[in-house]
Design a protein around this motif. Sequence first.
Motif, PDB file in Angstrom:
ATOM      1  N   GLU A  78      72.086  68.189  72.513  1.00  0.00           N
ATOM      2  CA  GLU A  78      70.716  68.713  72.381  1.00  0.00           C
ATOM      3  C   GLU A  78      69.787  68.180  73.469  1.00  0.00           C
ATOM      4  OE1 GLU A  78      72.266  66.776  70.257  1.00  0.00           O
ATOM      5  OE2 GLU A  78      70.990  65.071  69.724  1.00  0.00           O
ATOM      6  N   ARG A  79      70.159  67.051  74.075  1.00  0.00           N
ATOM      7  CA  ARG A  79      69.300  66.515  75.137  1.00  0.00           C
ATOM      8  C   ARG A  79      69.674  67.032  76.522  1.00  0.00           C
ATOM      9  NH1 ARG A  79      68.851  60.387  74.787  1.00  0.00           N
ATOM     10  NH2 ARG A  79      67.612  60.788  76.658  1.00  0.00           N
ATOM     11  N   ARG A  80      70.764  67.794  76.605  1.00  0.00           N
ATOM     12  CA  ARG A  80      71.146  68.343  77.913  1.00  0.00           C
ATOM     13  C   ARG A  80      70.297  69.568  78.257  1.00  0.00           C
ATOM     14  NH1 ARG A  80      77.649  67.250  78.541  1.00  0.00           N
ATOM     15  NH2 ARG A  80      77.577  65.249  77.467  1.00  0.00           N
ATOM     16  N   ARG A  81      69.801  70.232  77.263  1.00  0.00           N
ATOM     17  CA  ARG A  81      68.953  71.426  77.429  1.00  0.00           C
ATOM     18  C   ARG A  81      69.599  72.482  78.316  1.00  0.00           C
ATOM     19  NH1 ARG A  81      63.838  69.669  79.331  1.00  0.00           N
ATOM     20  NH2 ARG A  81      63.593  71.897  79.590  1.00  0.00           N
ATOM     21  N   LEU A  82      70.806  72.899  77.889  1.00  0.00           N
ATOM     22  CA  LEU A  82      71.525  73.969  78.567  1.00  0.00           C
ATOM     23  C   LEU A  82      71.503  75.195  77.654  1.00  0.00           C
ATOM     24  CD1 LEU A  82      74.602  71.812  79.676  1.00  0.00           C
ATOM     25  CD2 LEU A  82      72.476  72.235  80.920  1.00  0.00           C
ATOM     26  N   GLY A  83      71.518  76.368  78.265  1.00  0.00           N
ATOM     27  CA  GLY A  83      71.513  77.608  77.487  1.00  0.00           C
ATOM     28  C   GLY A  83      72.923  78.172  77.383  1.00  0.00           C
ATOM     29  N   LEU A  84      73.357  78.505  76.171  1.00  0.00           N
ATOM     30  CA  LEU A  84      74.716  78.996  75.963  1.00  0.00           C
ATOM     31  C   LEU A  84      74.712  80.425  75.447  1.00  0.00           C
ATOM     32  CD1 LEU A  84      75.022  75.832  75.841  1.00  0.00           C
ATOM     33  CD2 LEU A  84      76.910  76.242  74.291  1.00  0.00           C
ATOM     34  N   LEU A  85      75.587  81.240  76.045  1.00  0.00           N
ATOM     35  CA  LEU A  85      75.822  82.584  75.513  1.00  0.00           C
ATOM     36  C   LEU A  85      77.313  82.759  75.325  1.00  0.00           C
ATOM     37  CD1 LEU A  85      73.626  85.107  77.563  1.00  0.00           C
ATOM     38  CD2 LEU A  85      73.364  84.511  75.146  1.00  0.00           C
ATOM     39  N   PHE A  86      77.678  83.193  74.127  1.00  0.00           N
ATOM     40  CA  PHE A  86      79.089  83.381  73.782  1.00  0.00           C
ATOM     41  C   PHE A  86      79.406  84.867  73.612  1.00  0.00           C
ATOM     42  CE2 PHE A  86      77.897  79.221  72.059  1.00  0.00           C
ATOM     43  CZ  PHE A  86      78.850  78.417  72.656  1.00  0.00           C
ATOM     44  N   GLN A  87      80.668  85.136  73.306  1.00  0.00           N
ATOM     45  CA  GLN A  87      81.108  86.519  73.035  1.00  0.00           C
ATOM     46  C   GLN A  87      80.281  87.175  71.959  1.00  0.00           C
ATOM     47  OE1 GLN A  87      85.207  86.519  71.850  1.00  0.00           O
ATOM     48  NE2 GLN A  87      85.868  85.614  73.775  1.00  0.00           N
ATOM     49  N   ASP A  88      80.019  86.439  70.893  1.00  0.00           N
ATOM     50  CA  ASP A  88      79.279  86.998  69.778  1.00  0.00           C
ATOM     51  C   ASP A  88      77.829  86.574  69.877  1.00  0.00           C
ATOM     52  OD1 ASP A  88      81.299  88.301  68.076  1.00  0.00           O
ATOM     53  OD2 ASP A  88      82.185  86.302  68.118  1.00  0.00           O
ATOM     54  N   PRO A  89      76.918  87.547  69.924  1.00  0.00           N
ATOM     55  CA  PRO A  89      75.495  87.187  69.960  1.00  0.00           C
ATOM     56  C   PRO A  89      75.080  86.672  68.586  1.00  0.00           C
ATOM     57  CG  PRO A  89      75.745  89.579  69.897  1.00  0.00           C
ATOM     58  CD  PRO A  89      77.122  88.995  69.912  1.00  0.00           C
ATOM     59  N   LEU A  90      75.105  85.369  68.434  1.00  0.00           N
ATOM     60  CA  LEU A  90      74.846  84.775  67.118  1.00  0.00           C
ATOM     61  C   LEU A  90      73.346  84.669  66.876  1.00  0.00           C
ATOM     62  CD1 LEU A  90      77.506  81.928  67.294  1.00  0.00           C
ATOM     63  CD2 LEU A  90      77.675  84.100  66.070  1.00  0.00           C
ATOM     64  N   LEU A  91      72.881  85.364  65.856  1.00  0.00           N
ATOM     65  CA  LEU A  91      71.481  85.240  65.448  1.00  0.00           C
ATOM     66  C   LEU A  91      71.477  84.683  64.036  1.00  0.00           C
ATOM     67  CD1 LEU A  91      70.075  88.651  66.780  1.00  0.00           C
ATOM     68  CD2 LEU A  91      69.991  86.401  67.873  1.00  0.00           C
ATOM     69  N   PHE A  92      70.467  83.877  63.721  1.00  0.00           N
ATOM     70  CA  PHE A  92      70.376  83.331  62.365  1.00  0.00           C
ATOM     71  C   PHE A  92      70.055  84.458  61.393  1.00  0.00           C
ATOM     72  CE2 PHE A  92      68.904  79.676  65.008  1.00  0.00           C
ATOM     73  CZ  PHE A  92      70.010  78.878  64.784  1.00  0.00           C
ATOM     74  N   PRO A  93      70.887  84.663  60.371  1.00  0.00           N
ATOM     75  CA  PRO A  93      70.667  85.799  59.465  1.00  0.00           C
ATOM     76  C   PRO A  93      69.460  85.607  58.550  1.00  0.00           C
ATOM     77  CG  PRO A  93      72.550  84.509  58.727  1.00  0.00           C
ATOM     78  CD  PRO A  93      72.113  83.921  60.058  1.00  0.00           C
ATOM     79  N   HIS A  94      69.038  84.332  58.368  1.00  0.00           N
ATOM     80  CA  HIS A  94      67.937  84.077  57.431  1.00  0.00           C
ATOM     81  C   HIS A  94      66.586  84.117  58.117  1.00  0.00           C
ATOM     82  CE1 HIS A  94      68.796  80.299  59.378  1.00  0.00           C
ATOM     83  NE2 HIS A  94      67.660  79.796  58.913  1.00  0.00           N
ATOM     84  N   LEU A  95      66.570  84.345  59.446  1.00  0.00           N
ATOM     85  CA  LEU A  95      65.302  84.427  60.180  1.00  0.00           C
ATOM     86  C   LEU A  95      65.115  85.856  60.686  1.00  0.00           C
ATOM     87  CD1 LEU A  95      65.412  81.217  62.443  1.00  0.00           C
ATOM     88  CD2 LEU A  95      64.165  81.531  60.282  1.00  0.00           C
TER      89      LEU A  95
END
Length: 216
Positions: A78-95
């Motif tokens: 969490e302190r590296r502050r890198l942005g990650l994108l994976f195969q699946d666009p993961l969005l929080f379902p509760h937001l």
Amino acid sequence: MPIPCPLILDNVTIRHGAHTLVAVDARIAPGEVLTLMGPSGVGKSTLLAQVAGFLAPVFTATGYIRLGDEELTRLPAERRRLGLLFQDPLLFPHLSVGGNLAFGMPAGGGRRRRRQAVEAALADIGLAGFAGRDPATLSGGQRARVALMRVLLAAPRAMLLDEPFSKLDAALRDEMRRLVFARIREHGLPTLMVTHDRDDAEAAGGPVIALSAREA
Ligand code: ADP
Ligand code: MG
């Protein structure tokens, strides 16, 4: 905005017991995309996990990861502050869609500024007015665009892409490639992409390193 720095992989080597899985030495300039190409199982996601800071404990790693002069190797993810994108666009379902976009935004600036940034990001990807939507109601292409904007709004210092277009159908894939690489250039983000798809590397337009399976 912070001054963009290169992402440096200084002799990063990952081993599984005595077996060397993958070894990379690279310097990625701001706004440049380095592609690591290789077949399934070669160690692409494992390498990204090491750069991101969550290598599985079954592996050991040597070498250093830096952003400019800053050493990241021992920082928690969490302190590296890198942005990650994976195969699946993961969005929080509760937001909501807007809640997802605001999730990783740096603190400060006030609620109003944050809401404006979310609205501007939605307008930028053709989804003006979608802030209140449930992510489950979005199409695959819309979800992929929201996932990209969420990563960018979190103000990452570099990007890590793990086969980010492989789940999209052909038409959307070209559109997403254009959008992702354009934003990476605009933001001056050094980017490490791993993929098995040559067309991804070509669209990225940067240097390519081929990873091949090593003998155990
Ligand atoms: P790629 O992303 O190139 O398809 P991976 O990095 O996912 O490959 O995996 C590389 C190798 O490491 C594979 O043989 C895989 O089975 C193994 N591997 C990946 N994660 C783990 C883990 N957590 N524990 C043990 N082996 C793993
Ligand atoms: Mg993988």
